[in-house]
Design an enzyme around this catalytic site. Structure first.
Site, PDB file in Angstrom:
ATOM      1  N   LYS A   1     -18.188  -7.074   6.398  1.00  0.00           N
ATOM      2  CA  LYS A   1     -16.781  -7.350   6.092  1.00  0.00           C
ATOM      3  C   LYS A   1     -16.002  -7.240   7.401  1.00  0.00           C
ATOM      4  CE  LYS A   1     -13.456  -6.572   2.416  1.00  0.00           C
ATOM      5  NZ  LYS A   1     -12.988  -5.691   1.343  1.00  0.00           N
TER       6      LYS A   1
ATOM      7  N   HIS B   1       0.842  -1.207   0.000  1.00  0.00           N
ATOM      8  CA  HIS B   1       0.000   0.000   0.000  1.00  0.00           C
ATOM      9  C   HIS B   1       0.874   1.254   0.000  1.00  0.00           C
ATOM     10  CE1 HIS B   1      -2.987  -2.763   2.254  1.00  0.00           C
ATOM     11  NE2 HIS B   1      -3.508  -2.575   1.055  1.00  0.00           N
TER      12      HIS B   1
ATOM     13  N   SER C   1      -2.537  -8.176   2.506  1.00  0.00           N
ATOM     14  CA  SER C   1      -2.927  -8.065   3.921  1.00  0.00           C
ATOM     15  C   SER C   1      -3.456  -9.391   4.454  1.00  0.00           C
ATOM     16  CB  SER C   1      -4.004  -6.994   4.092  1.00  0.00           C
ATOM     17  OG  SER C   1      -3.496  -5.727   3.782  1.00  0.00           O
TER      18      SER C   1
ATOM     19  N   ARG D   1      -1.689  -6.202  -8.619  1.00  0.00           N
ATOM     20  CA  ARG D   1      -0.610  -7.151  -8.336  1.00  0.00           C
ATOM     21  C   ARG D   1      -0.498  -8.226  -9.390  1.00  0.00           C
ATOM     22  NH1 ARG D   1      -2.747  -7.835  -2.332  1.00  0.00           N
ATOM     23  NH2 ARG D   1      -4.589  -7.371  -3.572  1.00  0.00           N
TER      24      ARG D   1
END
Ligand code: ADP
Length: 168
Positions: free
Chosen positions: A42, A18, A134, A96
């Site tokens: 979430k 990040h 993460s 990514r």
């Protein structure tokens, strides 16, 4: 005219991946709002307020170095609505791999249909931080692994505290 970017994510926790995106986005915006998603359903490991103060702390050197104004805000609805609320003309996302690409391009196109005035800008992840996620950092930490390569030390302390709670 000042250019504002909005970078939404969970940041649960913030990683060097990040931070790479934030530092690179700082090259083309004057103000960058980091949107911490607090969506219902979430479940995050780290409390939203803690994720926000952590982001604020670890991005301060980038703001000082670049002169870009970096703000942290929570949001619980659409990224385009939050971007508009913060007067951002562009949304920043990191890519990514092909999985990110497929999902992110589709999302940017649906966002573009809803908000044609807001452009999504993708930054390809840098080679050194491309593998960091993460979700995997959390898994590794839960199993007692070394996460010092992946997240800043301030985030490590927060992770240790979150994992020490009885519910984890
Ligand atoms: P989300 O829950 O929305 O995936 P994340 O916090 O995981 O939120 O990620 C926010 C954004 O940061 C996404 O655009 C994601 O692709 C990007 N990102 C996450 N990790 C990396 C990384 N290692 N390198 C580049 N971009 C990344």
């Amino acid at each position: 005219m000042a250019r504002t970017g909005f970078y939404p994510g969970s940041f649960d926790p913030v990683t060097y991946g990040h931070l790479d995106i934030i530092a690179r986005a700082a090259r083309f915006v004057d103000r960058l709002v980091l949107g911490v998603g607090v969506h219902h359903g979430k479940q995050a490991l780290i409390a939203a307020e803690t994720r926000m103060s952590l982001l604020d702390t670890v991005t301060r050197p980038i703001a000082a170095h670049t002169g870009v104004v970096i703000e942290v805000a929570s949001f619980d609805g659409l990224a385009v609505d939050a971007a508009r609320r913060h007067r951002a003309g562009l949304i920043v996302r990191g890519l990514r791999d092909a999985t990110d690409f497929d999902y992110e391009v589709q999302m940017s196109q649906m966002n573009g249909a809803m908000a044609p005035d807001i452009e999504t800008v993708f930054l390809a992840a840098s080679p050194a931080t491309r593998m960091i996620a993460s979700s995997l950092v959390k898994q590794i930490a839960r199993m007692g692994g070394d996460i010092t390569l992946f997240i800043p030390k301030e985030a490590q302390a927060v992770m240790a505290e979150a994992l020490a709670k009885p519910s984890h």
